[in-house]
Every structure is written in structure tokens, then in C-alpha cells.
Design a protein around this motif. Sequence first.
Motif, short mmCIF file in Angstrom:
data_model
loop_
_atom_site.label_atom_id
_atom_site.label_comp_id
_atom_site.label_asym_id
_atom_site.label_seq_id
_atom_site.Cartn_x
_atom_site.Cartn_y
_atom_site.Cartn_z
N LEU A 275 7.92 77.60 93.55
CA LEU A 275 6.82 77.05 94.34
C LEU A 275 7.22 76.96 95.81
O LEU A 275 6.40 77.21 96.70
CB LEU A 275 6.42 75.67 93.81
N ARG A 276 8.46 76.61 96.06
CA ARG A 276 8.96 76.58 97.44
C ARG A 276 8.93 77.99 98.04
O ARG A 276 8.51 78.18 99.19
CB ARG A 276 10.39 76.02 97.46
N THR A 277 9.36 78.97 97.26
CA THR A 277 9.30 80.36 97.71
C THR A 277 7.86 80.77 98.00
O THR A 277 7.57 81.44 99.00
CB THR A 277 9.90 81.29 96.65
N SER A 278 6.94 80.35 97.13
CA SER A 278 5.54 80.73 97.26
C SER A 278 4.92 80.20 98.55
O SER A 278 4.27 80.93 99.29
CB SER A 278 4.75 80.21 96.05
N ASP B 211 12.13 73.60 105.47
CA ASP B 211 11.62 74.91 105.90
C ASP B 211 10.52 74.81 106.95
O ASP B 211 10.01 75.83 107.41
CB ASP B 211 11.09 75.68 104.69
N ASN B 212 10.12 73.59 107.27
CA ASN B 212 9.08 73.35 108.29
C ASN B 212 7.74 73.97 107.94
O ASN B 212 7.00 74.44 108.81
CB ASN B 212 9.54 73.85 109.67
N VAL B 213 7.40 73.98 106.64
CA VAL B 213 6.07 74.41 106.21
C VAL B 213 5.14 73.20 106.27
O VAL B 213 5.45 72.14 105.74
CB VAL B 213 6.11 74.98 104.78
N ASN C 218 3.08 80.75 104.12
CA ASN C 218 3.18 80.26 105.50
C ASN C 218 3.57 81.38 106.46
O ASN C 218 3.02 81.48 107.57
CB ASN C 218 4.23 79.14 105.55
N LYS C 219 4.49 82.23 106.03
CA LYS C 219 4.94 83.31 106.90
C LYS C 219 3.90 84.41 107.06
O LYS C 219 3.63 84.88 108.18
CB LYS C 219 6.23 83.91 106.34
#
Length: 471
Positions: free
Chosen positions: A360-363, A412-414, A368-369
Motif C-alpha cells: 500500500l505504501r508502494t501504491s 515519503d512526504n506523500v 503520488n509520483k
Amino acid sequence: MFKFLASSAILLISGISAVKDVPKDFAFGAGTSAFQIEGAWKDDGKGVSIWDTFLHNKNAKENGDIACDSYHKWKEDVANVKALGLEFYRFSIAWTRIMPNGTLNQINKKGIEYYMNLIKGLKDEGIEPMVTIYHWDMPEYIQQLGGFLNPQFVDYFADFARLLFQQFAPYVKYWFTFNEPSMVCVGGYELGSLAPGLQLHGEGVYQCSYVLLKAHARAYRIYEQEFKAKYNGQVGLVINFDWAEPVTKSAQDLEAQRRHIEFALGWWANPIFLGNWPPLMIDRIANRSKMEGFVKSRLPAFTSEEIKDINGTHDFFALNTYSVSQVKYEPEPAIGQPSYNSDKGVDLVLNDSYYYPQGLRTSVNYINKKYQPKAIMITENGKLTSDGLDDQDRINTIRDFINNLVDAKVKDNVNITAYSLWSLMDNFEWGSYEKKFGVIRVDFDSPNRTRTWKKSAKWYQNMIVTRKLDI
């Protein structure tokens, strides 16, 4: 509620226990939908929806006729939302309760009164109402006119959305146009597993997505042009997407992952955030359509004006996500009957023993990117469990997902602003009452539909109050 406060996530370790601080600008809530909880399917002037028809025609033993009876028990539900300490409550408005046949020539004042009471009841308790305009329950009359296969659906939906904005915009700041469009189009127009139950393989699914995205854009532009200056609310589409890791790092499995992402996520996010369908979808569907003997691609092409109108219709990225799976390469599907799955052409490995909440963090980092949204909201996340009150497995899963979201936000500053648990209570899960997602148990054998807090409800309440996450 969504002010950006200075905060940090600090890992505190004492012996073998660890506690993580949850940022104060990370809002917590829970969600439901009208058809799944309200019941009262023909009370007070409500019209018939496609789900009423779909289930009644199948003589289904379980349906949404009574559900949680929230139409009559909404005050109790608001009290539970308040007691849980939720900062917002996401719910949907039944189109047929407001407009019985889906058109403006019939407006049901009792339906408007019901939702006004609910919204004001939440506001009085300091709870932010978040409203989904369409959560799958299309008026049967609109479906008989073609539903998402009829380009005029855009106009019908625009009338509905404008009426809701006129009535409720002074009190509602967060609007979701459509919930889970992939489920609407694949389930309803490709597989036939969801209402309206059509199996228009390889064509209906894309016509549905073409019309749905134009309807979303029309509703967004209506709010933008007629209501935003006065009420300063936010509008977006809710996309359902579960991340998938490649089984291996081979070029073939990585390509399978790319196809999965583009066909599941990019299908909806690209037109709204970048403009037009993903190039991979355009090329694959066009090539397979040609080999299948079609004169043109089964994927409708947007005009330049449609691309311009849809692009930018977002104030946030709303994501429904429940799990992380795996994906691997499969040989190119044979040319035969067209289908969405053949167009996608990957093997999605569904393995109950595979548990990877870090995905989920990867997602959210990927989202975001690539799409650079103003903010990301997790509008649904939860765990299917048994009917027991001691649902530690639900707590474990929710905790692990929130932990990874906090890491994405802090490390990650998302800009993740909200997390909405699915669901506030056990409800009608589109064909069955056996599937339990609620943190509050509903006794469907009781005429009173008695509500009882599960262990997970108490855990969620404590986490919200203390802003501490045991990890």
C-alpha cells in the motif's frame, strides 16, 4: 479538518512494544453506501433501482429491502459515529430516494428531508459529511433507457448532481462522483455479476467507462462553475485499485505488472489526471480488435474536446484499496471472444497466504509520483472477517495498512489526508449478508437490527483518540 499541522511520527520502543504517533492532520472516518444499509426500499416515495430489480428478478433470498434499516435508525448510526470519535462519515445518496425515476420531473421531498436530517445531524456533532453521489444504485428507469450505454446518461447524471449541490452544498465540502467505476463497468457490463447484470464482453465495459468518465467530468464542471466560488468544496472520482507485485523480477513479469496497473488504475486516473486513456490500453485494445475482425477499436476514442473537458477534473485522489496481490506473465490470450481480461492479458495471482501490506505504501507513492494529486484520500480499506465480536484479525490488518500509510505520509512526504474504514457496520455486501466488513456488528436476524461494537471498533476508537498506533 484537513489543515496541515506540524507533526511527526515517532517510534517509541519500550521492551518489545512499539508505538507510532499518528499525524494530527491525518483524518479518520468510516464509510457506508445507501443500498447496503438504508433498506426502506419502497418507503416514502422511493423509486426502484437496478439493484432492487437485479435481486428481485433472481428471487434472491438476501436483498437490500431492509438491510441495516438505517433509513429509520440514522440517529443511532450518527450516535455511533460520534462515539467512535470519527472525524468524518462517508455515505452515499440513493438517486431513487431523491428522484424516483431518475429524472427531474419527479423530485421526492421526503428523500431530500431524510438526507438533510442526516447531514445536519452529523454537522451538529462536529462530524464532516462526505457524500458519494453514485454508489451503484442507478434508477431502473434510467437503466431501461440504456444506462451507461446511453450517451444521454451524462445529462441525467448532471441533473441529479446539480440537484444535490443545490440542496446540500452549504453543508457538504467533500463530494465523490462515482464509487469504484471498474466494478460498475466490469461487474455490470462485462461479467454480469453485478447489476444490471449484462454480459457485453469486450465492448459494453468500455462504452460504460467512456460514458461514466464524461458524466464525472460534467458533474465536476457543474460544481466548479456554479458552486465552488460560494462553498469552496472539493470533488473527485473514487478509484478502486489493489497493488500487485510481480512474482519475479523478470522482464515478462514486470511487463505483466505494468499492464495490471494501466488497465486497473490508469484506465480511470489517466483521463482525469493526464488526459486520455493510457497508451498501452489504446494500443492493445486496438490491435486485438483488429485481429478479432472489428473495423475500429472496441475502446471508444475521446474527441479532443472530451479529453480537455475530462482532464483536470480532480481536487484529490480518492482510492479504495483492500489488499496486495501478485501478478505474473501469461502467454498472449488467443483471439476469440473479446474480453477485458484478454485485453489485459496477465495472470493475477490471488493467494490468501500472500500478505504484503507494504504494497500500500508502494501504491500511494506510485500514484503520488505519476499523477501528482493535491492530496490522497483512502476512501475504503478494511478486512473481511467472520461474524464474531473478537475480530483481532481485522485489527491486525487495519493496523498494518495504517502503519504503512503513516510511513508514506511522514517518511515519503506523500500528502495523505484521510483514511476511511470500510465499514462502519456489517451491511449488505452486494448479494450476501455473510460477508462481514463492519467494526459494528448488525444482527440481521433481529427486527431491530441491533448494533453491537466489535473489538475492532473499540481499537479504532482508542487509536483515533490517542493518535497512537501499536506496531
